[in-house]
Scaffold this active site. Structure first.
Site, PDB file in Angstrom:
ATOM      1  N   TYR A  49       0.809  -1.214   0.000  1.00 31.86           N
ATOM      2  CA  TYR A  49       0.000   0.000   0.000  1.00 31.86           C
ATOM      3  C   TYR A  49       0.848   1.273   0.000  1.00 31.86           C
ATOM      4  O   TYR A  49       0.384   2.334   0.411  1.00 31.86           O
ATOM      5  CB  TYR A  49      -0.955  -0.001   1.198  1.00 31.86           C
ATOM      6  CG  TYR A  49      -2.053  -1.026   1.074  1.00 31.86           C
ATOM      7  CD1 TYR A  49      -2.970  -0.958   0.030  1.00 31.86           C
ATOM      8  CD2 TYR A  49      -2.180  -2.059   1.992  1.00 31.86           C
ATOM      9  CE1 TYR A  49      -3.989  -1.900  -0.098  1.00 31.86           C
ATOM     10  CE2 TYR A  49      -3.192  -3.005   1.876  1.00 31.86           C
ATOM     11  CZ  TYR A  49      -4.093  -2.918   0.828  1.00 31.86           C
ATOM     12  OH  TYR A  49      -5.098  -3.842   0.706  1.00 31.86           O
ATOM     13  N   PHE A  57      -6.126   7.071   5.801  1.00 33.05           N
ATOM     14  CA  PHE A  57      -6.579   5.682   5.907  1.00 33.05           C
ATOM     15  C   PHE A  57      -5.438   4.662   5.830  1.00 33.05           C
ATOM     16  O   PHE A  57      -5.684   3.453   5.911  1.00 33.05           O
ATOM     17  CB  PHE A  57      -7.632   5.371   4.837  1.00 33.05           C
ATOM     18  CG  PHE A  57      -7.164   5.573   3.420  1.00 33.05           C
ATOM     19  CD1 PHE A  57      -6.508   4.565   2.739  1.00 33.05           C
ATOM     20  CD2 PHE A  57      -7.395   6.775   2.765  1.00 33.05           C
ATOM     21  CE1 PHE A  57      -6.079   4.741   1.431  1.00 33.05           C
ATOM     22  CE2 PHE A  57      -6.972   6.967   1.453  1.00 33.05           C
ATOM     23  CZ  PHE A  57      -6.315   5.935   0.796  1.00 33.05           C
ATOM     24  N   ARG A  85     -11.187  -6.660 -12.694  1.00 38.77           N
ATOM     25  CA  ARG A  85     -11.701  -5.410 -12.119  1.00 38.77           C
ATOM     26  C   ARG A  85     -13.212  -5.297 -12.343  1.00 38.77           C
ATOM     27  O   ARG A  85     -13.959  -4.878 -11.455  1.00 38.77           O
ATOM     28  CB  ARG A  85     -10.992  -4.197 -12.727  1.00 38.77           C
ATOM     29  CG  ARG A  85      -9.503  -4.146 -12.489  1.00 38.77           C
ATOM     30  CD  ARG A  85      -9.103  -3.725 -11.133  1.00 38.77           C
ATOM     31  NE  ARG A  85      -9.425  -2.332 -10.884  1.00 38.77           N
ATOM     32  CZ  ARG A  85      -9.162  -1.722  -9.748  1.00 38.77           C
ATOM     33  NH1 ARG A  85      -8.558  -2.381  -8.768  1.00 38.77           N
ATOM     34  NH2 ARG A  85      -9.473  -0.466  -9.569  1.00 38.77           N
ATOM     35  N   THR A  91     -15.194   0.010  -5.959  1.00 39.27           N
ATOM     36  CA  THR A  91     -14.500  -0.094  -4.672  1.00 39.27           C
ATOM     37  C   THR A  91     -15.473   0.006  -3.504  1.00 39.27           C
ATOM     38  O   THR A  91     -15.357  -0.727  -2.522  1.00 39.27           O
ATOM     39  CB  THR A  91     -13.424   1.007  -4.564  1.00 39.27           C
ATOM     40  OG1 THR A  91     -12.539   0.874  -5.679  1.00 39.27           O
ATOM     41  CG2 THR A  91     -12.634   0.890  -3.285  1.00 39.27           C
ATOM     42  N   ARG A 102     -18.208  -7.481  -5.117  1.00 36.80           N
ATOM     43  CA  ARG A 102     -18.493  -6.487  -4.073  1.00 36.80           C
ATOM     44  C   ARG A 102     -19.976  -6.143  -4.021  1.00 36.80           C
ATOM     45  O   ARG A 102     -20.526  -5.914  -2.939  1.00 36.80           O
ATOM     46  CB  ARG A 102     -17.656  -5.237  -4.303  1.00 36.80           C
ATOM     47  CG  ARG A 102     -16.178  -5.461  -4.051  1.00 36.80           C
ATOM     48  CD  ARG A 102     -15.380  -4.226  -4.373  1.00 36.80           C
ATOM     49  NE  ARG A 102     -13.965  -4.382  -4.101  1.00 36.80           N
ATOM     50  CZ  ARG A 102     -13.019  -3.891  -4.867  1.00 36.80           C
ATOM     51  NH1 ARG A 102     -13.319  -3.191  -5.960  1.00 36.80           N
ATOM     52  NH2 ARG A 102     -11.749  -4.075  -4.561  1.00 36.80           N
ATOM     53  N   HIS A 115      -9.152  -7.394  -3.432  1.00 40.83           N
ATOM     54  CA  HIS A 115      -8.271  -6.417  -4.082  1.00 40.83           C
ATOM     55  C   HIS A 115      -7.856  -7.036  -5.397  1.00 40.83           C
ATOM     56  O   HIS A 115      -7.630  -8.242  -5.484  1.00 40.83           O
ATOM     57  CB  HIS A 115      -7.022  -6.153  -3.241  1.00 40.83           C
ATOM     58  CG  HIS A 115      -5.940  -5.480  -4.018  1.00 40.83           C
ATOM     59  ND1 HIS A 115      -5.900  -4.113  -4.186  1.00 40.83           N
ATOM     60  CD2 HIS A 115      -4.884  -5.990  -4.711  1.00 40.83           C
ATOM     61  CE1 HIS A 115      -4.853  -3.818  -4.949  1.00 40.83           C
ATOM     62  NE2 HIS A 115      -4.226  -4.940  -5.267  1.00 40.83           N
TER      63      HIS A 115
END
Length: 149
Positions: A49, A57, A85, A91, A102, A115
């Site tokens: 990350y 965050f 994707r 997201t 999702r 992810h």
């Protein structure tokens, strides 16, 4: 064929969604060329990350991703990055279309189940972070002629 990286995050593992997610990816026609469960340590999480370092965050994200094992996958297929994707959905799970991973299973952006790499370049970087040499295998599937012309 293109390769991409997918991680089933701690909430996906805790919610017993590993089989469902893996099944969807395979049924689409993507080929699993690397698969493992691992406990991410802080150093690896920070490297993964890195682009978010300094954002509000970042620390909660690192704490979350190191809180429980994850499942790491290397997938191969035609336009694998874009295909995965699309299958993941937005997201924010509340904005993700039904039928996406999702959209079907998520309720909160901080617990969005999966992810996936956002470009071939990030896929190469992430695959190198999570898979050592020799852990991604080359093989031919007999059914590939039924998936691709």
């Amino acid at each position: 064929m293109e390769r991409t990286y997918v991680m089933i995050k701690p909430d996906g593992v805790q919610r017993n969604l590993v089989g469902e997610i893996t099944s969807r990816l395979e049924k689409k026609g993507l080929k699993i060329v690397g698969l493992k469960m691992l406990q991410i340590n802080r150093e690896l999480a920070e490297r993964h990350y890195e682009e978010h370092r300094g954002k509000s965050f970042f620390e909660p994200l690192v704490e979350y991703i190191t809180s429980c094992p994850v499942v790491a996958m290397a997938l191969e297929g035609k336009d694998a990055v874009g295909t995965v994707r699309e299958m993941m959905g937005a997201t924010n799970p509340l904005a993700a279309a039904l039928g996406t991973i999702r959209g079907d299973f998520g309720m909160d952006i901080g617990r969005n189940i999966v992810h996936s790499s956002d470009s071939p370049e990030s896929a190469a970087r992430e695959l190198n972070l999570f898979f050592a040499p020799g852990e991604i295998v080359e093989y031919r599937r007999a059914l590939d002629s039924w998936i691709y012309e």
